[in-house]
Motif scaffolding. Structure first.
Motif, PDB file in Angstrom:
ATOM      1  N   ARG A 149      28.666  42.603  45.696  1.00 13.36           N
ATOM      2  CA  ARG A 149      29.851  42.852  46.528  1.00 13.36           C
ATOM      3  C   ARG A 149      31.067  43.150  45.660  1.00 13.36           C
ATOM      4  O   ARG A 149      31.814  44.105  45.932  1.00 13.36           O
ATOM      5  N   TYR A 150      31.273  42.328  44.635  1.00 13.18           N
ATOM      6  CA  TYR A 150      32.432  42.537  43.758  1.00 13.18           C
ATOM      7  C   TYR A 150      32.287  43.853  42.990  1.00 13.18           C
ATOM      8  O   TYR A 150      33.268  44.598  42.833  1.00 13.18           O
ATOM      9  N   PHE A 151      31.067  44.132  42.510  1.00 11.17           N
ATOM     10  CA  PHE A 151      30.869  45.353  41.720  1.00 11.17           C
ATOM     11  C   PHE A 151      31.184  46.587  42.545  1.00 11.17           C
ATOM     12  O   PHE A 151      31.845  47.529  42.063  1.00 11.17           O
ATOM     13  N   GLU A 152      30.702  46.617  43.783  1.00  7.33           N
ATOM     14  CA  GLU A 152      30.962  47.788  44.619  1.00  7.33           C
ATOM     15  C   GLU A 152      32.459  47.955  44.887  1.00  7.33           C
ATOM     16  O   GLU A 152      32.971  49.078  44.937  1.00  7.33           O
ATOM     17  N   LEU A 201      23.442  39.862  28.220  1.00  4.47           N
ATOM     18  CA  LEU A 201      24.152  41.111  28.521  1.00  4.47           C
ATOM     19  C   LEU A 201      25.667  40.927  28.532  1.00  4.47           C
ATOM     20  O   LEU A 201      26.416  41.837  28.151  1.00  4.47           O
ATOM     21  N   LYS A 202      26.108  39.747  28.961  1.00  2.00           N
ATOM     22  CA  LYS A 202      27.543  39.507  29.047  1.00  2.00           C
ATOM     23  C   LYS A 202      28.218  39.571  27.684  1.00  2.00           C
ATOM     24  O   LYS A 202      29.407  39.904  27.574  1.00  2.00           O
ATOM     25  N   LYS A 203      27.469  39.261  26.627  1.00  2.00           N
ATOM     26  CA  LYS A 203      28.041  39.283  25.278  1.00  2.00           C
ATOM     27  C   LYS A 203      28.495  40.681  24.875  1.00  2.00           C
ATOM     28  O   LYS A 203      29.325  40.830  23.970  1.00  2.00           O
ATOM     29  N   PHE A 204      27.979  41.708  25.538  1.00  2.00           N
ATOM     30  CA  PHE A 204      28.321  43.078  25.151  1.00  2.00           C
ATOM     31  C   PHE A 204      29.431  43.669  26.025  1.00  2.00           C
ATOM     32  O   PHE A 204      29.760  44.850  25.885  1.00  2.00           O
ATOM     33  N   CYS A 205      29.981  42.854  26.908  1.00  2.00           N
ATOM     34  CA  CYS A 205      31.047  43.347  27.784  1.00  2.00           C
ATOM     35  C   CYS A 205      32.408  43.193  27.120  1.00  2.00           C
ATOM     36  O   CYS A 205      32.755  42.110  26.642  1.00  2.00           O
ATOM     37  N   ARG A 206      33.166  44.257  27.122  1.00  2.00           N
ATOM     38  CA  ARG A 206      34.540  44.223  26.645  1.00  2.00           C
ATOM     39  C   ARG A 206      35.461  43.783  27.780  1.00  2.00           C
ATOM     40  O   ARG A 206      35.018  43.672  28.930  1.00  2.00           O
ATOM     41  N   PRO A 207      36.727  43.507  27.478  1.00  2.00           N
ATOM     42  CA  PRO A 207      37.632  42.961  28.518  1.00  2.00           C
ATOM     43  C   PRO A 207      37.696  43.786  29.801  1.00  2.00           C
ATOM     44  O   PRO A 207      37.798  43.225  30.891  1.00  2.00           O
ATOM     45  N   ASN A 208      37.629  45.105  29.698  1.00  2.00           N
ATOM     46  CA  ASN A 208      37.754  45.944  30.890  1.00  2.00           C
ATOM     47  C   ASN A 208      36.416  46.314  31.516  1.00  2.00           C
ATOM     48  O   ASN A 208      36.377  46.998  32.547  1.00  2.00           O
ATOM     49  N   ASP A 209      35.317  45.910  30.897  1.00  2.00           N
ATOM     50  CA  ASP A 209      33.995  46.192  31.450  1.00  2.00           C
ATOM     51  C   ASP A 209      33.692  45.232  32.598  1.00  2.00           C
ATOM     52  O   ASP A 209      34.255  44.140  32.686  1.00  2.00           O
ATOM     53  N   VAL A 210      32.790  45.635  33.473  1.00  2.00           N
ATOM     54  CA  VAL A 210      32.364  44.806  34.599  1.00  2.00           C
ATOM     55  C   VAL A 210      30.847  44.689  34.572  1.00  2.00           C
ATOM     56  O   VAL A 210      30.152  45.711  34.522  1.00  2.00           O
ATOM     57  N   ILE A 211      30.346  43.455  34.601  1.00  2.00           N
ATOM     58  CA  ILE A 211      28.902  43.224  34.664  1.00  2.00           C
ATOM     59  C   ILE A 211      28.607  42.417  35.909  1.00  2.00           C
ATOM     60  O   ILE A 211      29.351  41.501  36.265  1.00  2.00           O
ATOM     61  N   ALA A 212      27.521  42.754  36.584  1.00  2.00           N
ATOM     62  CA  ALA A 212      27.164  42.062  37.826  1.00  2.00           C
ATOM     63  C   ALA A 212      25.652  41.954  37.931  1.00  2.00           C
ATOM     64  O   ALA A 212      24.908  42.771  37.379  1.00  2.00           O
TER      65      ALA A 212
END
Length: 575
Positions: free
Chosen positions: A254-257, A304-315
């Motif tokens: 829901r948040y990702f969409e 996977l979360k370790k590869f997210c930068r501040p502006n990236d979104v993972i869900a």
């Protein structure tokens, strides 16, 4: 200090009442009795009665009786007879005193009821005067501020009600000050916090209203407030769960969409999407249980979360799928990120099973491209990689599952190898085709894979099995079927595993198949498995001799075993 002030007030009132009473009696005795001057002194009695009624209600009727009798006696001494007017005036004194008593009693009851309501109401209430001095706190206000009503009375409102913003960088206006300036009700901001005398902080909602007298003149302010700390925490928890996955702590679909619609704009191009799907999660769930599967999902999200930068979104997109949105990231950078992800996934530790993820990605470069098409391309690319990885991942997962079984019961490893060897001898003697031999090879090697779900103590039980243990043991062919049956090319192997405890006469388990309805590979494995079990020392049964084992195979021919295959096997091993 409060008690001292009360004592002083009491002394002052007693003095005033005493002086008035003495003065009245003096007038009555001196002028009327000694001087013979007719003075209507009974009017002065009403002053004393009113004062006593207001200050000492419980004595007002006794005082009226005393003064009435005093007046009657004085009149008798002056006139030498009991006349009607003094009796009438004494009665009026008693009537007035009774009225005052009832009126004061009713006012006190009303005041007590109001006070009880104020104290029992669920919200905190503070009343202040025009100088912003506290005049009253109810019970809830006492609990939230740490001040008792007696302690707070006369203190500055700001001292008792320490109001602040939950963010130290901001300030909250004094609600009492705002009401006194505007003479209008006010409501606090959503982020108001009070700090009690012990330093505890509470989130609150409050409203302040002017207190007006009968003529509409403001005489003070009443502040009503409530503790919403638990409510705020609950609302924050609800909001968190509405946008987060409870298992991984990542954002949900829901948040990702929602974010995808927000980020899909020119200033975020190139915008890349990465899809990830955990390989063989069903096999892990079937082999080790859903808790082990949950651990694999959690490990995937954490990795996977370790590869997210501040502006990236993972869900977490679905059961075993994850999606990453990378603003301002081109194809080359995305591919490098995926490469590092694959390396990290390969090293991620899990207690049971293994972590393997198939990735796919695509990039939106300009406004003319449809973000949903980009998303679909990434998903298709992911499924393509998943198919390419499937044979190796499946083999690795099966190897881990069998290693777990062998760790629980060492004898299972040699048993699997022996069954495979005997089964292949039979298959070769029957001139099976190469695909049939391949199916037989894997089915024989994995025929007991379903036992991985059993406890080690059950596999190593030295005494007769209990009914519950026996029921659990008998489920292993079906469990093995579900573990192995992950794709069409594994279906025949899975069916052979499911049927290796079926009997030729239909009295076996789990499906009670009979004759040629039992898969050929299962009929072969049934003989190979039984023969090796009889030749092996077990905790509950010593090994048989080769001759005794062969005799048992022949005895079971036509009932437990396919008679043709049993005869063939005996001819192979009987020499």
């Amino acid at each position: 200090m409060e008690r001292i002030q009360v004592a002083v007030n009491h002394q002052i009132r007693i003095t005033i009442v005493g002086l008035c009473l003495l003065a009245t009696i003096f007038v009555a005795v001196y002028f009327n009795y000694f001087k013979g001057i007719d003075v209507v002194y009974t009017h002065l009695f009403y002053v004393v009665i009113v004062m006593v009624g207001l200050w000492y209600k419980r004595y007002v009727i006794q005082l009226a009786i005393f003064l009435g009798l005093f007046h009657i006696v004085m009149d008798y001494l002056s006139n030498g007879a009991f006349l009607m007017p003094p009796l009438l005036r004494a009665s009026i004194l008693l009537f007035v005193a009774s009225g005052i008593y009832l009126l004061i009693n009713q006012l006190e009851c009303s005041h007590k009821n109001l006070d009880q309501v104020m104290k029992s109401v669920g919200d905190g209430i503070i009343v202040v005067d025009l100088d912003q001095r506290v005049t009253m706190l109810n019970r809830v206000a006492e609990e939230l501020t740490g001040w008792s009503s007696d302690e707070a009375r006369g203190e500055s409102f700001a001292q008792v009600f320490k109001l602040s913003h939950e963010n130290p960088e901001y300030q909250v206006p004094n609600p009492v000050d705002a009401v006194l300036k505007t003479d209008l009700p006010t409501v606090s901001t959503k982020h108001a916090v009070i700090t009690d005398r012990q330093g505890n902080r509470f989130n609150i909602e409050d409203s302040a209203t002017p207190v007006k007298d009968a003529e509409g003149i403001t005489t003070g302010v009443v502040l009503i407030f409530r503790d919403i700390t638990a409510q705020r925490a609950q609302n924050e928890q609800i909001e968190y769960l509405s946008y987060h996955d409870h298992l991984t702590g990542l954002y949900n679909r829901r948040y990702f969409e929602k974010e995808l619609k927000r980020i899909d704009g020119r200033r975020h191009f190139p915008l890349s999407i990465i899809m990830g799907d955990i390989n063989n999660l069903k096999m892990i769930n079937d082999s080790f249980g859903h808790l082990a599967g949950d651990e694999v999902i959690y490990a995937a999200g954490k990795t996977l979360k370790k590869f997210c930068r501040p502006n990236d979104v993972i869900a977490r997109w679905g059961g075993d799928e994850f999606v990453l949105m990378l603003p301002n990231t081109d194809e080359a950078t995305t591919e490098k990120i995926v490469t590092r992800m694959n390396q990290s996934v390969a090293l991620a530790p899990v207690d049971q099973g293994m972590l393997s993820i198939a990735f796919g990605w695509d990039t939106k470069r300009n406004l003319s491209e449809d973000i949903q098409a980009v998303f679909k391309n990434a998903e298709n690319y992911m499924y393509k990689h998943k198919l390419q990885m499937k044979p190796q991942v499946r083999e690795d997962t099966i190897r881990i599952i069998m290693a777990s079984l062998y760790e629980k019961c060492e004898i299972e490893k040699s048993h699997s190898e022996n069954v495979r060897r005997y089964a292949q001898q039979i298959g070769q003697a029957m001139d099976l085709t190469e695909p049939e031999m391949e199916t037989l090879h894997w089915a024989a090697l994995l025929h007991d894979i379903g036992k991985v779900t059993l406890a080690a103590r059950v596999l190593k039980e030295k005494t007769a099995l209990t009914n519950d243990q026996w029921v659990a043991i008998k489920r292993h062919p079906e469990i093995g079927y579900h573990i192995v049956n992950t794709s069409a090319d594994m279906a025949e192997i899975a069916l052979a595993i499911q049927g290796h405890h079926e009997w030729w006469d239909g009295s076996g388990y789990p499906k009670h198949l009979a004759g040629r309805k039992i898969p050929l590979s299962a009929r072969i494995i049934a003989i190979a498995e039984a023969y090796d079990a009889m030749l092996t020392d077990r905790p509950y049964q010593p090994a048989l001799t080769k001759a005794a084992a062969i005799a048992a195979i022949l005895q079971g021919s036509g009932s437990q075993f396919d008679p043709a295959i049993a005869a063939l096997f005996v001819s192979l091993v009987g020499n």
